[in-house]
Motif scaffolding. Structure first.
Motif, mmCIF file in Angstrom:
data_model
loop_
_atom_site.group_PDB
_atom_site.id
_atom_site.type_symbol
_atom_site.label_atom_id
_atom_site.label_comp_id
_atom_site.label_asym_id
_atom_site.label_seq_id
_atom_site.Cartn_x
_atom_site.Cartn_y
_atom_site.Cartn_z
ATOM 1 N N PRO A 22 57.546 39.358 33.261
ATOM 2 C CA PRO A 22 56.786 39.746 31.758
ATOM 3 C C PRO A 22 55.497 40.430 32.097
ATOM 4 O O PRO A 22 54.954 40.939 31.083
ATOM 5 N N TYR A 23 54.805 40.129 33.035
ATOM 6 C CA TYR A 23 53.302 40.678 33.543
ATOM 7 C C TYR A 23 53.578 41.982 33.961
ATOM 8 O O TYR A 23 52.868 42.801 34.022
ATOM 9 N N VAL A 24 54.535 41.932 35.155
ATOM 10 C CA VAL A 24 54.563 43.341 35.999
ATOM 11 C C VAL A 24 55.246 44.466 35.218
ATOM 12 O O VAL A 24 54.728 45.459 35.549
ATOM 13 N N TYR A 25 56.416 44.001 34.601
ATOM 14 C CA TYR A 25 57.161 45.181 34.210
ATOM 15 C C TYR A 25 56.400 46.219 33.230
ATOM 16 O O TYR A 25 56.404 47.423 33.206
ATOM 17 N N PRO A 26 55.470 45.634 32.105
ATOM 18 C CA PRO A 26 54.898 46.541 31.234
ATOM 19 C C PRO A 26 53.837 47.364 32.293
ATOM 20 O O PRO A 26 53.542 48.718 31.752
ATOM 21 N N ALA A 27 53.466 46.941 33.255
ATOM 22 C CA ALA A 27 52.272 47.786 34.182
ATOM 23 C C ALA A 27 53.277 48.968 34.782
ATOM 24 O O ALA A 27 52.570 50.194 34.931
ATOM 25 N N ILE A 28 54.509 48.549 35.230
ATOM 26 C CA ILE A 28 55.284 49.824 36.183
ATOM 27 C C ILE A 28 56.154 50.556 35.400
ATOM 28 O O ILE A 28 56.787 51.297 35.697
#
Length: 75
Positions: A22-28
């Motif tokens: 939930p935190y990593v996917y929006p960034a990548i």
């Protein structure tokens, strides 16, 4: 006896999916969209269009017409 990677890898994947994604996917996500601009699988539009004739034949293939009555109880 179960090997160590058979236990560790599923646990690490569960931790990533549950807590980190939930935190990593929006960034990548913007980078992924640049690399993969199209959908991986696309259905051809010709396969969706089936024309039925009046005698129950679809594109030259005879279709099975069911005239049986359902055997379900109607209490």
């Amino acid at each position: 006896m179960v090997c160590i990677p058979c236990i560790v890898i599923p646990v690490l994947l569960w931790v990533y999916k549950k807590f980190l994604e939930p935190y990593v996917y929006p960034a990548i996500a913007p980078f992924i969209k640049r690399v993969w601009p199209k959908k991986a699988v696309q259905e051809p539009t010709a396969a969706k269009q089936v024309q039925f004739e009046s005698d129950g034949v679809a594109n030259g293939i005879a279709t099975k017409t069911s005239t049986e009555v359902s055997d379900k109880k109607t209490d």
